[in-house]
Every structure is written in C-alpha cells, then in structure tokens.
Design a protein around this motif. Structure first.
Motif, PDB file in Angstrom:
ATOM      1  N   ALA A  19       0.719  -1.171  -0.121  1.00  0.00           N
ATOM      2  CA  ALA A  19      -0.227   0.034  -0.015  1.00  0.00           C
ATOM      3  C   ALA A  19       0.909   1.248  -0.240  1.00  0.00           C
ATOM      4  CB  ALA A  19      -0.810  -0.257   1.109  1.00  0.00           C
ATOM      5  N   SER A  20       1.818   1.100   0.816  1.00  0.00           N
ATOM      6  CA  SER A  20       2.746   2.275   0.875  1.00  0.00           C
ATOM      7  C   SER A  20       3.577   2.768  -0.356  1.00  0.00           C
ATOM      8  CB  SER A  20       3.933   2.312   1.970  1.00  0.00           C
ATOM      9  OG  SER A  20       4.541   3.564   2.110  1.00  0.00           O
ATOM     10  N   ALA A  21       3.645   1.688  -1.137  1.00  0.00           N
ATOM     11  CA  ALA A  21       4.386   1.959  -2.574  1.00  0.00           C
ATOM     12  C   ALA A  21       3.339   2.483  -3.563  1.00  0.00           C
ATOM     13  CB  ALA A  21       4.936   0.727  -3.053  1.00  0.00           C
ATOM     14  N   ALA A  22       2.180   2.059  -3.301  1.00  0.00           N
ATOM     15  CA  ALA A  22       1.318   2.622  -4.259  1.00  0.00           C
ATOM     16  C   ALA A  22       0.857   3.959  -3.893  1.00  0.00           C
ATOM     17  CB  ALA A  22      -0.161   1.767  -4.091  1.00  0.00           C
ATOM     18  N   GLY A  23       0.918   4.467  -2.613  1.00  0.00           N
ATOM     19  CA  GLY A  23       0.690   5.956  -2.203  1.00  0.00           C
ATOM     20  C   GLY A  23       1.890   6.721  -2.591  1.00  0.00           C
ATOM     21  N   GLU A  24       2.973   6.137  -2.534  1.00  0.00           N
ATOM     22  CA  GLU A  24       4.179   6.931  -2.836  1.00  0.00           C
ATOM     23  C   GLU A  24       4.218   7.424  -4.327  1.00  0.00           C
ATOM     24  OE1 GLU A  24       6.792   9.384  -2.045  1.00  0.00           O
ATOM     25  OE2 GLU A  24       7.311   7.804  -0.750  1.00  0.00           O
TER      26      GLU A  24
END
Length: 350
Positions: free
Chosen positions: A167-172
């Motif tokens: 999820a964090s990679a997608a948000g970044e």
C-alpha cells in the motif's frame, strides 16, 4: 494509547541486537560496509517508536503477554518505517532528517570531504541511501521470522507486513505522479494517497499485527484495522495543517517547507477549487518563498475556507475511527487503550 517507556525499551533492545549482529556480519566484508550499517542504525534511532508501540498496545489490549515476541513484530514495523523514509528522502532529494544528515546527507558529506564536487557527491549519497533502504526493507521481514512465530500465524503476519509495504508503495507512486501534473489533485485523490502512503503502514497494519499476534478473531482484527485506517487519515490531515499553521517550537517542523516544496495536501486541493487559488498559485512551490510570502498564503488559505475544511475533514475521519472502535467485536480493554488517542490526534491541530 501512550508510548510507554517499557514498550519502547523492549523494541530498542530488539533493534540493538539486530544492528549488532548486522555490524558483526558486515565486519567480515570490510569497514565500509560496517559504516553503512552504522549510518542506517543512526537513522533508525531517535524516532518515537510510534508504529511498534501500536503493535504492542494492540497486543496487550487483547491480552497478549509475550512482550519479547511482540517487540520483534513491532521492531519489524519500525525497520519498515526506516526503509520507507530513507527511500522517501531519496525521492524528494532531501539530505536532512530530524535536524541532522540522513543516510543520503551523511554519504554526500563524506564525498564532499574527500573533495568530490557537489553534484557527484549528492549522487553518491542518494545511491548509498537506496542500498541502505533496501537492507532495512528486506530485514523487516527477517525480524518477523526471528520473533519465533510459526505456521499459520507467521503467514498472517507476513501478509500484514506485505500489505503495509504494498500500500505504501502505491501511495508513494500517487504522490510522485501528483508532482508531474500541473493541475492540483482533488481532495479525494489526496485522501486516497495519504491512506495508502501513511495510514496503512503507520496505523492500520501495526494494530492488526498486534491483534493477530494476540489471537484476536477476524471481526476484531477488521474493526481495529478500520479504526487505524481512519485515524491515520485524520492524523495525516492534521500533520499537513501543522506543516503550514503549526508552531515550529512545538512541532519541530518548519512551516515554510511544505509551501516551498509545493506539497499536495487537503489544504491545497480544497484551496485550488476557490477563487483565492489565483493568488496562491504563483507563490506555492516557490523554493525561495520567504516568511512574508508564506504568511500571505496562510491568510488566503484561511479566507478561502481551506483551513476550516481540512480541520472539519480531520474531525470527520476521527469520528469514523471512533465508530469502529465502538464496534461490539472489540473488547472494552481495546477501547480503554485507544480511546484517548482519538482526542490526542485532534488536539494537535488546536
């Protein structure tokens, strides 16, 4: 929830052991590799240990008693956090973190001291930071394995940590994409980005990991995760408000940085839909913005209703968090642990 000294000490002890083993192993390769690990360790220290404290708080609220195992799971989330901020600083080309040089800055400074010109020195610093972040990311999963959990429980914890990273990679990615488009993203786009980039790995999944480790049932894990997700969004909106309107003495964060950077936030997304945007836009994202210009932006954000809107949206997400915390699937011990945290998040903006 409070970040107790006891919980922090448990996590610090795990991380101290982890870095000690890594440095000993690195010494068999050479002193430069040891220096890299020392730099990574320094950059993981000094934080609030917020995410591991969420793990331990949820674990203990559900009746968990094996603090050592829980500390390893918490430390895994702290190491994930270290990896993400190291890589985030590379993306933003930042060389300072918490008032001192980060990994990129440390290696840039070493290169400059050796007489390497600034552009090349900065490239070296950023390159080493990528390596350091990779090491932290991979070893977050190794810490889960060292916790001693096995079987189905180990698989579930791996899935939760994987979701945090995914999820964090997608948000970044969304955050990076926003900077490539001239038109400001919508409020909904910003909220979705902040949910993915920050709320999932900082709130939702650490809470779920603690609950799963303690043996909570699926309904309770889902309810606590939903609580964390909504509270995490509220927390980030408040954090963005403080980045513009906060007291630097209280927050330790400049109120010029986000405006100079052109950071896309709920404040800016809302203001972009108002007539005041025509006056804000020429100033926003100016690397040379001074305090007078920043104050002009703040005044316009106030008059446009953007500040009031962001504060109301943060309160709305905090209320949604409270509704999930009140779920019948959660025991009173969990509500007692986290009840005050909802108010604490909102109080930060006042």
């Amino acid at each position: 929830m409070v970040v107790t000294q006891r919980r922090r000490q448990h996590v610090d002890a795990v991380l101290d052991r982890f870095f000690g083993i890594a440095k000993t192993r690195a010494s068999t390769i050479g002193p430069r590799y040891v220096t890299l690990w020392e730099t990574l360790e320094k950059n993981s220290a000094g934080g609030k240990r917020f995410r591991p404290s969420m793990v331990l708080a949820a674990y203990e609220a559900f009746g968990g008693t094996d603090s050592e195992t829980a500390a390893y799971v918490g430390a895994a989330f702290e190491l994930l956090h270290t990896a993400l901020i190291v890589h985030d600083d590379v993306i933003d080309r930042d060389f300072i973190r918490r008032g001192g040089p980060n990994v990129s800055g440390s290696y840039r400074d070493l290169a400059q001291t050796a007489g390497i010109p600034i552009p090349t020195a900065e490239h070296r610093g950023l390159s080493v930071a990528v390596i350091a972040g990779d090491l932290a990311l991979f070893n977050a999963f190794r810490l889960l394995d060292r916790s001693g959990v096995a079987g189905v429980l180990r698989e579930r914890l791996h899935e939760i940590l994987d979701e945090a990273m995914f999820a964090s990679a997608a948000g970044e990615l969304l955050d990076v994409d926003f900077s490539l488009h001239p038109d400001p993203p919508s409020v909904d786009d910003i909220v979705d980005m902040e949910r993915l980039k920050t709320a999932v790995y900082s709130f939702e999944t650490p809470l779920q990991a603690g609950a799963v480790l303690a043996g909570a049932d699926d309904a309770a894990v889902e309810a606590l995760g939903s609580f964390g997700r909504n509270l995490g969004i509220a927390y980030q909106i408040v954090d963005d408000l403080l980045g513009v309107f906060g007291d630097e003495g209280d927050t330790g964060k400049s109120t010029l940085g986000d405006l100079r950077e052109g950071k896309r936030t709920v404040l800016i997304a809302y203001a972009a839909t108002t007539e005041q945007w025509a006056q804000i836009e020429p100033l926003f994202g100016d690397a040379g913005l001074d305090e007078q210009g920043a104050q002009r932006i703040r005044t316009l954000l106030e008059s446009s209703g953007a500040r009031r809107y962001a504060e109301a949206l943060a309160s709305d997400f905090a209320n949604r968090a409270w509704e999930h915390l009140a779920s019948a699937s959660l025991p009173d011990s969990v509500r007692a642990e986290f009840r005050g945290f909802v108010s604490t998040v909102l109080e930060r903006a006042k």
